[in-house]
Scaffold this active site. Structure first.
Site, short mmCIF file in Angstrom:
data_model
loop_
_atom_site.label_atom_id
_atom_site.label_comp_id
_atom_site.label_asym_id
_atom_site.label_seq_id
_atom_site.Cartn_x
_atom_site.Cartn_y
_atom_site.Cartn_z
N VAL A 14 31.93 -3.65 8.37
CA VAL A 14 31.32 -4.89 7.76
C VAL A 14 32.38 -6.23 8.13
O VAL A 14 32.07 -7.03 8.77
CB VAL A 14 30.66 -4.99 6.66
CG1 VAL A 14 29.93 -6.19 6.18
CG2 VAL A 14 29.72 -3.93 6.48
N ALA A 43 41.96 -8.80 2.91
CA ALA A 43 42.85 -7.83 2.14
C ALA A 43 42.26 -6.18 2.78
O ALA A 43 40.85 -5.87 2.86
CB ALA A 43 42.48 -7.70 0.80
N GLY A 134 20.10 -5.01 5.72
CA GLY A 134 20.99 -5.61 6.76
C GLY A 134 20.70 -6.91 6.96
O GLY A 134 20.60 -7.95 6.25
N ILE A 136 17.84 -8.32 8.08
CA ILE A 136 16.39 -9.05 7.64
C ILE A 136 16.60 -9.90 6.62
O ILE A 136 17.10 -9.44 5.32
CB ILE A 136 15.79 -7.86 7.38
CG1 ILE A 136 15.28 -6.95 8.29
CG2 ILE A 136 14.14 -8.46 6.74
CD1 ILE A 136 14.43 -5.69 7.92
N ASP A 201 20.09 5.66 -1.47
CA ASP A 201 20.49 4.25 -0.75
C ASP A 201 19.27 3.54 -0.99
O ASP A 201 19.19 2.37 -1.27
CB ASP A 201 20.93 4.53 0.83
CG ASP A 201 21.02 3.47 1.36
OD1 ASP A 201 22.07 2.66 1.20
OD2 ASP A 201 20.21 2.95 2.14
N LYS A 205 18.43 -0.20 -3.13
CA LYS A 205 18.13 -1.44 -2.32
C LYS A 205 16.70 -1.87 -3.16
O LYS A 205 16.33 -3.08 -3.31
CB LYS A 205 17.66 -1.30 -0.89
CG LYS A 205 18.96 -1.20 -0.33
CD LYS A 205 18.83 -0.22 1.43
CE LYS A 205 20.21 -0.20 1.81
NZ LYS A 205 19.98 0.54 3.22
N GLY A 313 24.33 -1.41 10.42
CA GLY A 313 25.40 -1.71 11.54
C GLY A 313 26.06 -3.04 11.48
O GLY A 313 25.49 -3.77 10.53
N1 HSE Z 1 23.05 4.20 5.50
C1 HSE Z 1 22.16 2.99 5.29
C2 HSE Z 1 20.86 3.42 6.28
C3 HSE Z 1 22.65 1.69 5.68
O1 HSE Z 1 20.78 4.15 6.87
O2 HSE Z 1 20.19 2.51 6.43
C4 HSE Z 1 23.45 1.43 4.52
O3 HSE Z 1 22.72 0.94 3.56
#
Ligand code: HSE
Length: 443
Positions: A14, A43, A134, A136, A201, A205, A313
């Protein structure tokens, strides 16, 4: 032109993406907002780490404090990930009165309340567009675009890895384990894939989106999560025969008018969950394929909206970070640090509905002995539980000790359904643990 000095923590995927995007589009961004972003220091963990985007060594340091506490640095981007040092970095920057941009969903999920409070106490701001889906701009849409709406429904396909695996399972008739291995080979899935495939994950979100949409902090402990590890090709195929596609869905439903659980506030009641669900092929979310993400939002004024794009990505994430950097730079320029606060708890007494009380339709797949009377035993269990069957089918052409029996179930509370399935599983004619998936009509 006014200049804002930026310090970055993290020079990996990132961080490297943001460095590259600033180099390519920094002048364009400056001409649009009238502020130039000057990257002072980055850093990193070590100088000799492999980097997909080379960064001049003169910009690097291995001591994040020298970046965050540099009096020249006015704005900090935390792009390192993790939940321990990252928390300390963000708190240190905020307490020094510096606005922070982060992409860190796991950290916000675990410590969001504390971090937002620290930003507010220090009179500065925390920006987090890159933490969800990401590229969006869903955070901006919820915080600003839909500020005049009550959010009635939000459905998100917010994990690209799971969506990629499910898309390939459907297209190619492949099994989960083979498609996971393929996703790992192509770099979509991590070597240790559980954060993605077990739904955590997505939970991070969806929790952030639910909190933002409903104005009370939805703790991850109150979000029911199921992943896609247990899905079989049979379920993908039977769902398709019934006109559905299976997606890992984050679900946020405002349940106005429903009796609330005891001792759970008086504000809005919201169901927040992540699970694989059957969604009708006719709904636009069923066409969100491969590693793409999409978020469907229904507001009481705007109606139905859909946001689609790459949820992960280097470049999509960098795009979201740049958007936040621009907002932060403008807020610094105009002295308006709290112009759009990161999170406003405006529904203090809101509550998340326990999954046991959530009502939905279901798809059930049983492996049963193919003999007269079996269906009657199963129907009797559902009948006693006052659970209605909307359709039944036993596909032709299956032979052997057991055959699949598919039931589609009318709206029923989760707890009653779980109890009935337990009883079915104990029948001698049922040869494997029943499979249950929720059906979301997305109406
Ligand atoms: N690993 C996540 C995904 C992306 O596959 O959408 C990072 O949150």
């Amino acid at each position: 032109m006014q200049q804002v000095n930026l310090g970055m923590i993290g020079g990996g995927t990132v961080g490297g993406g943001v460095f590259k995007a600033l180099r390519h589009n920094g002048a364009l961004l400056a001409s649009r907002i009238g502020v130039r972003l000057e990257l002072r220091k980055i850093a990193v963990k070590a100088f000799d780490e492999p980097r997909s985007v080379p960064i001049p060594e003169a910009l690097l340091t291995t001591d994040w404090r020298t970046v965050v506490l540099d009096p020249q640095v006015q704005l900090v981007a935390e792009l390192a990930g993790g939940t321990t040092v990252a928390r300390e970095i963000i708190l240190t920057a905020l307490r020094a009165g510096k606005p922070v941009v982060t992409a860190n969903k796991a950290l916000l999920s675990a410590h969001g309340e504390e971090l937002f409070a620290a930003a507010s106490a220090a009179g500065t701001n925390l920006y987090y567009e890159a933490s969800v889906a990401g590229g969006i701009p869903i955070i901006k849409a919820l915080r600003e675009g839909f500020v005049g709406n009550r959010i009635e429904r939000l459905y998100g396909i917010v994990n690209g890895t799971c969506n990629y695996i499910l898309t390939r399972m459907k297209r190619e008739g492949a099994e989960f384990a083979d498609m996971l291995a393929e996703a790992q080979r192509l770099g979509y899935a991590e070597a240790e894939p559980s954060l993605d495939i077990d739904g955590h994950d997505s939970l991070h979100k969806i929790g952030i989106l639910a909190s933002l949409a409903h104005g009370f902090w939805v703790s991850p402990r109150h979000i029911h999560v199921e992943g896609i590890r247990g899905l079989s090709q049979w379920d993908i195929q039977f769902a398709a025969q019934l006109g559905y596609t299976i997606k890992l869905l984050g679900v946020v439903k405002r349940l106005d008018g429903l009796a609330r659980p005891a001792a759970r506030g008086s504000g809005p009641l919201v169901q927040v969950a992540v699970y694989p669900a059957l969604i009708p092929n006719t709904h636009v979310l069923a066409s969100v394929n491969d590693a793409f993400n999409a978020v469907f939002v229904r507001g009481d004024v705007v109606g139905d909206t859909l946001f689609y794009g790459r949820g992960a990505g280097q470049d999509p994430t960098a795009s979201a970070v740049l958007s936040d950097l621009a907002d932060a730079a403008l807020d610094l320029k105009h002295g308006t640090p709290s112009r759009v606060p990161p999170f406003v708890p405006h529904e203090r007494a809101g509550a998340a509905l326990p999954i046991a009380q959530a009502v939905s339709r279901y798809y059930v797949r049983l492996s049963v002995v193919d003999r007269p009377g079996v269906l009657a035993q199963i129907a009797a269990i559902l009948g006693r539980a006052k659970i209605g069957i909307s359709s039944v089918f036993q596909p032709e052409g299956h032979e052997g000790e057991s055959v699949p029996l598919i039931l589609m179930i009318h709206d029923a509370p989760n707890a009653a359904m779980a109890k009935a399935l337990g009883q079915m599983g104990r029948l001698r004619v049922v040869k494997a643990p029943p499979v249950m998936l929720r059906v979301e009509q997305l109406e």
